[in-house]
Design a protein around this motif. Structure first.
Motif, PDB file in Angstrom:
ATOM      1  N   THR A  17       0.840  -1.209   0.000  1.00 42.42           N
ATOM      2  CA  THR A  17       0.000   0.000   0.000  1.00 42.42           C
ATOM      3  C   THR A  17       0.871   1.253   0.000  1.00 42.42           C
ATOM      4  O   THR A  17       0.612   2.206  -0.755  1.00 42.42           O
ATOM      5  N   ALA A  18       1.901   1.241   0.845  1.00 37.18           N
ATOM      6  CA  ALA A  18       2.783   2.416   0.935  1.00 37.18           C
ATOM      7  C   ALA A  18       3.465   2.685  -0.403  1.00 37.18           C
ATOM      8  O   ALA A  18       3.528   3.829  -0.867  1.00 37.18           O
ATOM      9  N   VAL A  19       3.948   1.608  -1.035  1.00 35.20           N
ATOM     10  CA  VAL A  19       4.617   1.776  -2.331  1.00 35.20           C
ATOM     11  C   VAL A  19       3.648   2.346  -3.363  1.00 35.20           C
ATOM     12  O   VAL A  19       3.979   3.236  -4.152  1.00 35.20           O
ATOM     13  N   LEU A  21       1.075   4.223  -2.745  1.00 35.65           N
ATOM     14  CA  LEU A  21       0.859   5.637  -2.423  1.00 35.65           C
ATOM     15  C   LEU A  21       1.999   6.494  -2.957  1.00 35.65           C
ATOM     16  O   LEU A  21       1.784   7.546  -3.574  1.00 35.65           O
ATOM     17  N   VAL A  22       3.236   6.032  -2.724  1.00 36.26           N
ATOM     18  CA  VAL A  22       4.400   6.799  -3.196  1.00 36.26           C
ATOM     19  C   VAL A  22       4.328   6.969  -4.707  1.00 36.26           C
ATOM     20  O   VAL A  22       4.504   8.065  -5.250  1.00 36.26           O
TER      21      VAL A  22
END
Lengths: 309, 169
Positions: A17-19, A21-22
């Motif tokens: 998820t973080a990747v 978002l980035v």
């Protein structure tokens, strides 16, 4: 109940998820789907930050005061800097001085009534892990602040507004490596740009004219001009060392900024006129309503400003 | 994980983030290093409730700081999530010695700063220099270890009170 396998699965999901978002944020830039989320976060937490900051401001003052206990060196540095500034002024020839006067009048006229300053104070600073040098100020879109506007103090340029919520704005400081500002050497009018190298380190100046002369003590002011939100003639800093660029396409020097970024207190956001004047329109309308002739240099219209300790 | 735990955890993360940005950022920053309270809270939650809790709190806390900062959203969420998971692997070890939480907090700070620096460089959006990261690192680690000495026991006590049946991991 919660074995390591489930924890690993959760970790992988969250990291993905973080990747995502980035990727979304980097691809879409400042106008992406996350911009709305960011401004919502600013709107939500801005008022809380403002309230907390009022309570915590003495803490910063306390530590700034501690610094001044052993402050003879600071005082000496300040004196030395003043001497350097005065020397630099002396070195300006009569002709250049007259020219400077002329331009100062011109820019004073041009800016009279065209710019307005909104006073603001820092409420939050960049966090512990990230490397950026930013400050959140307590003026936002409802005060007329917009993205790209210059932030100044009485001593010089502080930075640039990069994000605005309703009651707060995020300002990237001059010392942040992501900010590049067009500048002019006050004595010779040579043009270049300065870029930050991080908090506590000098700025780096590049001059594009290889024949331009630059020496220690030279003063820099912002270039401004069309297509730039910076107000011209705002002091930036003094040259402290000349760098040798072997075979370079530019001349380089280190610059000490005028603004003390460790002790930011009262700031001013230079609010540009909603309808920018046309290029030739140097003469402004009658200055009846203008309180300050050169707003770029005076920063704090608020009388309630606490003097720095 | 109980509902009250989630609520109090969220409240704690928000409070930590606001304290970090408004109060702790005013402390002297030698070499540019600043205290990272949210990270310390992530480590404390991970030590008391295990890797899953660490990853979850890390993701949430990092995301909040991402949204309030200038760098691309997700960089700190990734970093804190990973660090929280790894710190959670040390859960239960803190009974051995009081130094374990401090050591984990110190390692977590180093790991987070390095991980964030690498990610930021890879993203291409944030200009980072290895020198700048190294200069601020000692200050950040010292602050974080000092904060951990207070935050870890407090979170452990709170977590025990909120968990009726004892330890969860």
């Amino acid at each position: 109940m919660r074995g390591p396998r489930r924890a690993r699965l959760l970790l992988v999901l969250l990291l993905l998820t973080a990747v995502t978002l980035v990727t979304l944020d980097v691809r879409a830039g400042r106008a992406g789907p996350l911009a709305g989320l960011r401004s919502a976060a600013g709107d939500t937490f801005g008022p809380v930050e403002r309230a907390l900051s009022g309570a915590f401001r003495p803490v910063g003052g306390f530590f700034a005061g501690l610094g001044h206990l052993g402050g003879y060196k600071d005082e000496y540095d300040a004196e030395a800097r003043q001497v350097a500034q005065l020397q630099a002024q002396l070195r300006m020839t009569e002709r250049v001085r007259a020219q400077a006067q002329h331009y100062a009048e011109l820019f004073g006229l041009a800016s009279r009534g065209q710019y307005r300053i909104v006073a603001a104070r820092p409420v939050a600073f960049s966090g512990g892990i990230d490397t950026e040098s930013t400050v959140t100020i307590d003026a936002g879109s409802r005060d007329g602040v917009r993205v790209g506007e210059a932030v100044v103090t009485g001593s010089g340029l502080v930075g640039k507004v990069i994000r605005v919520s309703s009651s707060t704005s995020l300002v990237v400081l001059l010392v942040d490596p992501s900010l590049k500002v067009g500048v002019r050497v006050a004595s010779t009018s040579a043009i270049g740009d300065v870029q930050g190298q991080g908090l506590g380190k000098p700025l780096r100046l590049r001059l594009f004219d290889l024949r331009a002369t630059i020496k220690v003590g030279d003063q820099l002011v912002t270039l401004g001009g069309t297509g730039e939100t910076y107000v011209p003639e705002v002091p930036v800093g003094t040259v402290t060392a000349i760098e040798q660029v072997p075979g370079g396409l530019y001349k380089a020097a280190l610059v000490n900024p005028y603004v003390d970024f460790g002790g930011l207190d009262i700031l001013g956001v230079v609010i540009a006129n909603p309808t920018p004047p046309k290029r030739g329109a140097v003469l402004p309308p009658p200055p009846a309503a203008s309180a300050r002739p050169t707003p770029a240099r005076g920063a704090s219209p608020t009388p309630s400003g606490r003097p720095s300790p | 994980m109980t509902v009250s735990k989630v609520g109090i955890g969220t409240l704690a993360v928000v409070t930590a983030a606001l304290l970090e940005l408004t109060l702790l950022a005013r402390l002297p920053a030698f070499g540019g290093g600043r205290p990272a309270l949210v990270l310390v809270l992530v480590v404390a939650c991970a030590l008391s409730d295990g890797p899953a809790a660490g990853a979850l709190v890390g993701f949430g806390g990092g995301l909040l700081l991402d949204l309030l900062g200038d760098h691309p959203v997700g960089l700190l969420a990734f970093t804190f999530c990973l660090v929280g998971y790894l710190a959670g692997l040390f859960a239960g070890q803190e009974e051995r010695s009081t130094l374990v939480p401090l050591l984990v907090a110190g390692l977590a700070s180093v790991g987070a700063v390095v991980c964030y620096g690498v990610l930021a460089a890879v993203s291409g959006q944030v200009p980072v220099s290895a020198g700048g990261i190294v200069r601020g690192l000692p200050t950040t680690v010292l602050y974080d270890v000092a904060l951990a000495a207070f935050v870890v026991p407090a979170v452990a006590a709170l977590s025990r009170r909120l968990t009726p049946g004892g330890q969860l991991h």
